[in-house]
Structures are given as C-alpha cells and as structure tokens.
Scaffold this motif. Structure first.
Motif, short mmCIF file in Angstrom:
data_model
loop_
_atom_site.label_atom_id
_atom_site.label_comp_id
_atom_site.label_asym_id
_atom_site.label_seq_id
_atom_site.Cartn_x
_atom_site.Cartn_y
_atom_site.Cartn_z
N ARG A 54 0.84 -1.20 0.00
CA ARG A 54 0.00 0.00 0.00
C ARG A 54 0.88 1.25 0.00
NH1 ARG A 54 -5.22 -0.43 1.32
NH2 ARG A 54 -5.21 1.66 2.24
N LEU A 55 0.38 2.29 -0.66
CA LEU A 55 1.09 3.57 -0.65
C LEU A 55 1.04 4.16 0.74
CD1 LEU A 55 -0.19 5.04 -4.02
CD2 LEU A 55 2.03 4.01 -3.55
N ASP A 56 2.15 4.76 1.14
CA ASP A 56 2.26 5.34 2.48
C ASP A 56 2.64 6.80 2.33
OD1 ASP A 56 2.68 6.04 5.07
OD2 ASP A 56 4.15 4.46 5.51
N ALA A 57 1.71 7.68 2.60
CA ALA A 57 1.95 9.10 2.43
C ALA A 57 3.02 9.62 3.39
CB ALA A 57 0.65 9.88 2.63
N ARG A 58 3.26 8.88 4.48
CA ARG A 58 4.25 9.32 5.46
C ARG A 58 5.67 8.90 5.10
NH1 ARG A 58 1.45 6.77 10.62
NH2 ARG A 58 1.33 5.10 9.06
N ASP A 59 5.82 8.05 4.07
CA ASP A 59 7.13 7.60 3.63
C ASP A 59 7.82 8.73 2.86
OD1 ASP A 59 9.23 6.51 2.05
OD2 ASP A 59 8.39 4.52 2.30
N PRO A 60 8.99 9.23 3.33
CA PRO A 60 9.67 10.35 2.65
C PRO A 60 9.98 10.03 1.19
CG PRO A 60 10.63 9.98 4.81
CD PRO A 60 9.70 8.83 4.55
N GLY A 61 10.41 8.77 0.93
CA GLY A 61 10.73 8.41 -0.44
C GLY A 61 9.51 8.44 -1.34
N GLN A 62 8.40 7.93 -0.83
CA GLN A 62 7.17 7.94 -1.62
C GLN A 62 6.65 9.37 -1.80
OE1 GLN A 62 4.08 5.15 -0.80
NE2 GLN A 62 5.50 3.57 -0.09
N PHE A 63 6.88 10.23 -0.81
CA PHE A 63 6.45 11.62 -0.94
C PHE A 63 7.17 12.28 -2.11
CE2 PHE A 63 7.51 16.08 0.04
CZ PHE A 63 6.24 16.62 -0.08
N VAL A 64 8.47 12.03 -2.25
CA VAL A 64 9.23 12.61 -3.36
C VAL A 64 8.69 12.10 -4.70
CG1 VAL A 64 11.50 12.66 -4.48
CG2 VAL A 64 11.33 12.96 -2.00
N GLU A 65 8.45 10.79 -4.78
CA GLU A 65 7.95 10.22 -6.03
C GLU A 65 6.58 10.79 -6.39
OE1 GLU A 65 8.13 5.95 -5.94
OE2 GLU A 65 10.13 5.91 -5.04
N ARG A 66 5.70 10.88 -5.38
CA ARG A 66 4.34 11.38 -5.63
C ARG A 66 4.36 12.85 -6.06
NH1 ARG A 66 -0.59 9.26 -3.97
NH2 ARG A 66 -2.35 10.74 -3.95
N GLU A 67 5.16 13.67 -5.37
CA GLU A 67 5.21 15.09 -5.69
C GLU A 67 5.77 15.32 -7.09
OE1 GLU A 67 4.25 18.95 -3.98
OE2 GLU A 67 3.69 16.85 -3.66
N LEU A 68 6.78 14.52 -7.46
CA LEU A 68 7.37 14.68 -8.80
C LEU A 68 6.37 14.28 -9.89
CD1 LEU A 68 9.83 15.56 -10.35
CD2 LEU A 68 10.77 13.26 -10.12
#
Length: 627
Positions: free
Chosen positions: A467-481
C-alpha cells in the motif's frame, strides 16, 4: 627385559603416537591417545618411565603403553622395543628369535618388511621397467622411489609366496597378513601382481600393508588395490606417509591431507613434508584422532589441518565431507583447491614444486569454503535467492563452537549474500546456534525453516506490491514529482523523461511513470492540451487510472507557486535516492566478490562505485545543475 626398557626411553616410544610438550616438573604432556579430550591430560615421566592420564585414568610403563595402543601381547611389545633398540632377544628355552615363541603380530610385520625389500628389488628388474616408466612420467626418479620404498610386484602368480616361504614364513602367516590370497585350486597366489607397490607404514615406521597401482590395460582389477583388513592393518587407522610426516607435523603444527600416494610423494619432494593420505578409504574420525595427537590439538593449542582436493565437482564433494568432521578438531581446518582439476602430483609436473608449496601456503578456511559452496548454489542477486542461501548457510555458521569465530563468519556470510544489515544475519545465526545447543535434533529440524524473502534485508528495495504510504519520505518525493509532471510538465521537462521506471520504487508510481512515457512524455505534455487524457488512456487498468486522477487534482505541496527551483529539488532528490540504491547494490556486489577477487573481477565494480559516488557528490553540491 630391563635392558630393553633402559635402551628405549618411554618418551621416545610415546612420541611416535603423541606430540609431547613440557608439562613442568620434569613431566611431558600431550593429548591422550586412549580417549577424546579437549585439554591435554596425558602425562609422561621420562625419569620414572611411566605414563598417566588424569582424564581416563590409563597408566603404566613403556611396555603397557604399546600393549594398549597397538593391542600387542606382552611378547609383541617387548619384541617391538627390542627391534627398535637393536637388541637381540634370548628366549627361555634357549636360542635366539625362536619363531614358535614370537608374537603373531611380530611375524606378520617381519613378513611385510621382507616383502617390501623384495618389491623394491623387483622395481630394478627388466620387468620392473613399466613401473619405472610410470614413476618417471610423473616426475619421480630413482631417488624418490627409494625414499618412499616404492616397489614392483611381478606379474606371475606366486613369486612373492615362494620367496616368503624360502625365508621361513608359513602359508598361514602369508595368508593372514594379506600378502596372498587363496587360489581356486587351493594354493596361495600373490595378492599384488604386475603392479607398482607402495609400502604403508605405521607411525613407528613398520610396514603393515601395501597399496598397489594398476599399470597394464589388460589388468581388469581396480585401479588401486590395497591390503585387506588384517591383524596389523586397519585402513581406517592408517595414514600413508605418517611415518615421514609425523615429526614435521608436530613441529610445524600443520598437517596436510591429500588424496593419493603420488600426491604425498609430490608434496614431500616439493618441501611440504607434512603431507599424508588415506589408504583406499574416506578421511574419517579415526584419522582425525591420529592427527589430533600429533598436532596436540586441544582447546588451548590450535594447529591447522589442510585438505587438498581436485577443483572438480567430485573434489568439492569430498571437501564438504571433510567439513562434516571439522568440529571434531580444535585445530583450524582449511582447504586448498587445486587449479584446473589437477592434484598435487599433476601440479608439480605441470608448474613445478613452487606451485605445490604455493597451493598449500594459501588455503581457504574450510568453513569459508563450505559457506561459499552453499551460497553459490543460489542466485543472490534476487531476494528469493538471498533468502534461500541464508536458509542453507546460516546453520553451517551456527555449528561453529567458538562464539567469536561464529560471529566473524556470520558477518562474512552477510557480505557473501550482499545483505547490508549484518546484525540481521548475526541474530539469525545466533538463533539457530541456540536451537542446536539446546536441542540438537530440534535444531537440525528447525534451522532450515523457510524465511520469507521480504523478511531479508536486501541491498536495495525490492519491487513488491504494498500500500502507498503518504508518510514515507521516499514515496512523498515520487508522488510530488509525478504531480509536477502531470500538472506542470514544463517545470520538469526535459529531465523527467530521462528517468527510468525503476527509479520509482512504489509499483503504482512506476505504473504512472510508464503511462506518462507512453503518452509522449513531459516534453509532449508541455504543448499538448489533452496530455492528462493521454496519460489516463495509457494506464494499464482502472486503479492506475484512478491514481492519475488523484495526482491531477491533488495540490502540489508548496506555499509558493511551483517553479523550476521547487521542481529541481524533487528531480535531484529522486535521482539521489536512485543513485544511493545503486551504490548499495554495487557495495553488496563487492562484498560478494570478497578479498580474493582478481583485479579484473573487482576493478570495473570499484570503478562504477567511484563514478556513482562522484555523481552523488555533484548532485549534492550543484543541485539540479548537476543532473
């Protein structure tokens, strides 16, 4: 009797079987030959000519020592000592060396001594040329043959039998000693015929058997034929060359175990004078006991035993069999794998004596060899392979008794597997070691328990569904990009199009990146009015399509208006995360290669690591300008 005792001190006799060191107070000590022990509790008092073991309570004088260790009768022990001291015995009924009064073992040893001398003479005969040629082709001259007592058994049926009869030996003695066998017509026939013959000696140097090598193509017998089990020859209790090697083994603290008679010859002639070999049987526990006594192999003293095996599959299998007995040694055990499938004899012939010395001087610890063999059976570049390799190799490390050495090998195993979290492997090994210690049977059953691949720390994050985790810093970078790429493609163009799908570690985000590429990329999105629609149409299924919609409407996480500086931060952060993962993978690859890797093997990997580190430093200092 007293003359025999006085002429042969007890420490001289015992030293043929046990390495003795200073025990203090005029005493000598060593590892007891009568029971297994971890510390030296066997003491010899030369001035009193007695021995005593404080472990098993065995004690006695020189004669009783020989009776116990060789299973001699009283007469045979006295005869052995007299022979070594060059004393002629007078028997009670008069005369010297009356055959009827002499021990059976002494008679059998004498028969073998006479046979060995006769075989040596036959090697120099016209018929013996085939044997001399065999030796010469393997680099052994006449002096080498004489040093090892190599002989030749003529091709006739009863040459040796007739010779021994002429020397006063009865048929019963010849048959009992294994020098002949019963023929179909009832008479005796020579056991060894038309073969090259090596005398097999005990630790005291007495000939107790023979090993014979086939020379002719029409000989339908086995390649090597050894003396059968006899009252004086037990193949599991014998090591070929032990009489020549024992002093150097005790002096150097190292024993070398090779596979054949010619290998022993090659090693000794090359300067490796600690080499021995088994005689037609696998290296086993009784052989270990012989070496342990000579090494003084205790928990306080640590010698080394080096096994040499061919580098082919059969040789590696033999090495792993030796590993099974490793923990019966306190000494270090190592393995020297000969190159190209050559044994030491072939190696000496092809590359010279220095190559043999180099082979023995640079062995690999047997535990390391066993670990590498276990790991090499799996694909450690994949999570499943690492898990399977850990499952097989961890119980091997857990068997190491010394905790400090066990920890060191656990760390080494982590390196071989490319697992950067060394403590995970250390804990796993410790867990299995506890199982084996508390319940050996349960430990064997539970140690290979299946480890789920995702539970194994890996060199890089694996592409698994989660599952996607909005609190994961790495996933935050990927999502924002991705939001920037969809909502403001001009801010990340054209750099974004150079990013690969696998730079997005979350599979749903990787699927969105793939859809953007199939829609023409952000370069196309800068001018296309229907870019979002094109991306949605390129999605693989509704879940990805729904995610694209989320990314399209979700606000970009900045208080100011998104600009190239903001976009550049996420382009740099994503690329640096990707570079870091690759650095971890390359470091893991270097760990798997280990210190023994050649420059050709490690050079390109080290070069890639250096380039990645330089690139990361450039991104860290220059930001988006370094992309």
């Amino acid at each position: 009797m007293q003359a025999v005792r006085s002429a042969l001190p007890i420490d001289v006799v015992v030293s043929d079987y046990v390495q003795l060191t200073n025990g203090g107070g005029g005493q000598l000590k060593g590892v007891c030959p009568f029971h297994d022990e971890k510390s030296a509790s066997f003491y010899v008092n030369p001035s009193k000519s007695v021995f005593h073991c404080f472990g098993c309570q065995e004690s006695g004088d020189t004669i009783s020592f020989l009776m116990k260790i060789e299973h001699f009768s009283f007469a045979e022990a006295v005869e052995r000592m007299a022979a070594q001291a060059n004393i002629t015995l007078r028997y009670e009924e008069g005369g010297y060396s009356q055959r009827g009064q002499r021990g059976e073992r002494t008679r059998l040893v004498e028969a073998h001594k006479v046979a060995a001398a006769w075989y040596e003479e036959q090697l120099q005969s016209a018929e013996g040329e085939i044997g001399r040629t065999f030796l010469a082709e393997r680099g052994f001259d006449a002096a080498a043959a004489a040093h090892f007592g190599v002989g030749y058994a003529p091709a006739g049926w009863e040459h040796l039998v007739r010779y021994l009869r002429g020397k006063g030996f009865a048929d019963k003695e010849i048959l009992l000693g294994g020098l002949a066998s019963q023929g179909q017509r009832g008479g005796l026939i020579d056991r060894f015929r038309g073969r090259l013959v090596w005398p097999i000696r005990d630790t005291a140097g007495e000939v107790i058997g023979f090993g014979a090598r086939r020379l002719r193509e029409d000989d339908n017998g086995p390649k090597y034929l050894n003396t059968p089990e006899t009252p004086i020859y037990k193949k599991s209790h014998v090591l070929y060359g032990i009489d020549l090697a024992k002093k150097e083994i005790a002096k150097s603290g190292r024993a070398v175990v090779v596979e054949g008679y010619t290998d022993v010859m090659a090693c000794h002639l090359s300067g490796v004078t600690t080499a021995v070999a088994t005689c037609g049987t696998a290296f086993a526990e009784d052989h270990i006991k012989i070496i342990r006594r000579l090494l003084m192999d205790t928990s306080q003293y640590r010698g080394e035993t080096v096994f040499t095996f061919d580098g082919d599959a059969a040789g590696q299998k033999a090495a792993l069999r030796a590993f099974e007995d490793d923990q019966k040694f306190a000494a270090r055990t190592s393995i020297a794998i000969t190159p190209g499938g050559m044994d030491p004899c072939d190696l000496r012939l092809a590359q010279g004596e220095e190559a043999v010395r180099e082979l023995i001087a640079n062995p690999v610890p047997l535990f390391e060899f066993a670990l590498r063999s276990a790991v090499q059976r799996h694909r450690v570049d994949a999570a499943e392979g690492r898990a399977a390799a850990l499952e097989e190799a961890a119980p091997i490390v857990a068997r190491i008794k010394d905790p400090s050495i066990r920890h060191e090998y656990a760390v080494q195993l982590a390196g071989l597997l490319g697992i950067l979290d060394e403590q995970f492997v250390v804990r796993r090994v410790g867990q299995i070691a506890r199982w084996q210690r508390e319940s050996p049977q349960q430990g064997r059953q539970q140690a290979p328990r299946r480890i789920e691949p995702q539970a194994v720390p890996t060199a890089a994050p694996q592409r698994v569904a989660y599952r996607l985790d909005a609190r994961d810093p790495g996933q935050f970078v990927e999502r924002e990009l991705l939001k920037l790429a969809i909502q403001c493609p001009e801010l990340v163009s054209p750099t974004f199009d150079q990013y690969a799908e696998d730079e997005f570690t979350a599979p749903p985000y990787a699927a969105v990146r793939r859809a953007i590429g199939q829609a023409g990329g952000v370069l196309h999105g800068c001018t296309a009015a229907d870019f979002v629609t094109a991306v949605r149409d390129a999605c693989e299924h509704d879940q990805v399509r729904s995610l694209v919609t989320e990314l399209t409407v979700e606000p970009i996480r900045t208080r100011r208006k998104p600009d190239e500086i903001y976009a550049g931060e996420f382009l740099v952060n994503l690329r640096r995360a990707s570079v870091k993962r690759r650095v971890d993978e390359v470091r893991a690859q270097l760990q798997r290669l280990g210190n023994r890797a050649t420059a050709e093997q490690s050079g390109p990997v080290q070069q890639e690591l250096w380039a990645l580190q330089q690139y990361d430093d450039n991104l860290r200092t220059r930001g988006a300008a370094g992309l």
